[in-house]
Design a protein around this motif. Structure first.
Motif, PDB file in Angstrom:
ATOM      1  N   TYR A 174       0.810  -1.220   0.000  1.00 34.30           N
ATOM      2  CA  TYR A 174       0.000   0.000   0.000  1.00 34.30           C
ATOM      3  C   TYR A 174       0.841   1.267   0.000  1.00 34.30           C
ATOM      4  N   GLN A 175       2.160   1.109   0.130  1.00 29.82           N
ATOM      5  CA  GLN A 175       3.052   2.257   0.088  1.00 29.82           C
ATOM      6  C   GLN A 175       4.430   1.795  -0.369  1.00 29.82           C
ATOM      7  N   SER A 176       5.068   2.569  -1.238  1.00 30.93           N
ATOM      8  CA  SER A 176       6.472   2.343  -1.563  1.00 30.93           C
ATOM      9  C   SER A 176       7.059   3.678  -1.992  1.00 30.93           C
ATOM     10  N   HIS A 177       8.030   4.144  -1.255  1.00 26.32           N
ATOM     11  CA  HIS A 177       8.640   5.416  -1.630  1.00 26.32           C
ATOM     12  C   HIS A 177      10.158   5.349  -1.529  1.00 26.32           C
ATOM     13  N   SER A 178      10.788   6.110  -2.393  1.00 24.68           N
ATOM     14  CA  SER A 178      12.246   6.253  -2.383  1.00 24.68           C
ATOM     15  C   SER A 178      12.588   7.506  -1.593  1.00 24.68           C
ATOM     16  N   TRP A 179      13.756   7.465  -0.945  1.00 24.30           N
ATOM     17  CA  TRP A 179      14.156   8.596  -0.114  1.00 24.30           C
ATOM     18  C   TRP A 179      15.669   8.710  -0.177  1.00 24.30           C
ATOM     19  N   ALA A 180      16.134   9.876  -0.569  1.00 22.58           N
ATOM     20  CA  ALA A 180      17.566  10.162  -0.622  1.00 22.58           C
ATOM     21  C   ALA A 180      17.898  11.247   0.391  1.00 22.58           C
ATOM     22  N   LYS A 181      18.915  10.987   1.188  1.00 24.06           N
ATOM     23  CA  LYS A 181      19.402  11.969   2.148  1.00 24.06           C
ATOM     24  C   LYS A 181      20.887  12.197   1.911  1.00 24.06           C
ATOM     25  N   PHE A 182      21.316  13.445   2.121  1.00 23.93           N
ATOM     26  CA  PHE A 182      22.716  13.812   1.906  1.00 23.93           C
ATOM     27  C   PHE A 182      23.218  14.636   3.087  1.00 23.93           C
ATOM     28  N   THR A 183      24.453  14.422   3.447  1.00 23.31           N
ATOM     29  CA  THR A 183      25.046  15.246   4.495  1.00 23.31           C
ATOM     30  C   THR A 183      24.948  16.716   4.088  1.00 23.31           C
ATOM     31  N   GLY A 184      24.375  17.516   4.965  1.00 25.57           N
ATOM     32  CA  GLY A 184      24.216  18.935   4.690  1.00 25.57           C
ATOM     33  C   GLY A 184      22.966  19.276   3.922  1.00 25.57           C
ATOM     34  N   GLY A 185      22.231  18.264   3.444  1.00 29.06           N
ATOM     35  CA  GLY A 185      21.017  18.534   2.680  1.00 29.06           C
ATOM     36  C   GLY A 185      19.896  19.081   3.531  1.00 29.06           C
ATOM     37  N   ALA A 186      19.884  18.699   4.794  1.00 32.80           N
ATOM     38  CA  ALA A 186      18.879  19.153   5.749  1.00 32.80           C
ATOM     39  C   ALA A 186      19.346  18.737   7.135  1.00 32.80           C
TER      40      ALA A 186
END
Length: 315
Positions: free
Chosen positions: A116-128
């Motif tokens: 019922y849910q599938s999402h991609s998530w990218a995180k980067f140092t300094g991005g937030a």
């Protein structure tokens, strides 16, 4: 392209994993996926997010108020998207992998499960500033509270496409028993500052190498943490399952996203994978000559042969 086939000999989890899930409401399973399976997935993440990194020498951002554990910011979700994705079948089918579905069936004690849910998530140092407060996910997966019946609950599976160490912003969580002790069984969506401080010493890290998965329930207290390694990235895919027919749980109304590249999924998924998003299996009464033709018109590269063959056999 299908990301492997599941058989009992290919089981990627153990009875102990399910026991840990039942006890703690969460389980970390290392090396669930092989490097060979992850290679095309990682390429897809680079296609989607490779140009989003703020810079190789970026430092962790920390905007917390004095004495607080963390907070939520819109920037944390800047590189977050729901399936299907504008890339190859690899990432699009990863959340529908047969071994994940088998894990969901075992955890939910259900013969038939839906994604019922599938999402991609990218995180980067300094991005937030990714450091969050403890929270539970049921706030946006159901309008009420999770059921006491395991068959009516959910399992959220976070798939690590890259190594996730504590320097890469590993998820932190509190087991169900520890959470119950601190909160006396309560599950506020966002515990207050005093409760946050009591949960903090009990948190565990979900750090693990690429290919690992972290599965957790929507009433498990958890939080995101900051990436602190200069130039680091964290690529994850979430796949959330429920028992088919469980109307208490929801997230994505898949047809709402009709403008997204569903043809990629229909052209490469097996009937069993399509069934995870509610497409009737071959032999179901839904399939007639007309519905076959119209669906084929919508997805010209879809392999309708199994459906047509079952229809002919029934005539």
């Amino acid at each position: 392209m299908s990301l492997g086939s599941f058989t009992s000999a290919d089981c990627r989890f153990t009875d102990r994993d399910i026991a840990n899930w039942n006890r703690d409401g969460a389980v970390l399973i290392e090396n669930f996926f092989t490097p060979e399976e992850l290679a095309p997935v990682l390429k897809d993440f680079e296609v989607l997010y490779g140009d989003k990194a703020p810079g190789a020498q970026s430092s962790a951002r920390d905007n917390k108020k004095s004495g607080s554990i963390g907070q939520f910011e819109v920037e944390q979700f800047a590189h977050f998207d729901d399936m299907p994705f504008n890339c190859s079948p690899a990432l699009n089918l990863l959340g529908m992998h047969p071994a994940l579905a088998e894990l969901a069936r075992a955890a939910l004690q259900a013969e038939d499960v839906h994604l019922y849910q599938s999402h991609s998530w990218a995180k980067f140092t300094g991005g937030a500033d990714y450091d969050q407060t403890f929270h539970c996910d049921f706030k946006n997966h159901t309008l009420i509270a999770p059921s006491d019946d395991v068959r009516e609950r959910t399992i959220n599976i976070m798939i690590y496409a890259t190594d996730v160490t504590n320097e890469h912003g590993a998820i932190h969580y509190v087991t169900q028993p520890d959470g119950d002790t601190v909160m006396n069984g309560r599950r506020p969506q966002f515990p207050d500052d005093t409760e946050q401080a009591k949960l903090k010493p009990l948190e565990k890290s979900g750090a693990a190498p690429a290919g690992s998965i972290f599965a957790y329930g929507i009433d498990v207290f958890h939080r995101g943490t900051n990436l602190t390694l200069p130039g680091a990235r964290r690529y994850t895919l979430t796949a959330s399952f429920k028992r088919a027919g469980n109307e208490l749980i929801g997230w994505s109304a898949w047809p709402y996203h009709f403008m997204k590249p569903w043809e990629t999924i229909f052209a490469h998924a097996t009937p069993e994978q399509l069934a995870l998003i509610g497409i009737p299996l071959p032999g179901h009464a839904y399939w007639t000559q007309r519905t076959l033709a119209r669906t084929k018109e919508r997805y010209p590269d879809w392999n309708a042969d199994p459906y047509a063959g079952a229809l002919r056999a029934a005539e």
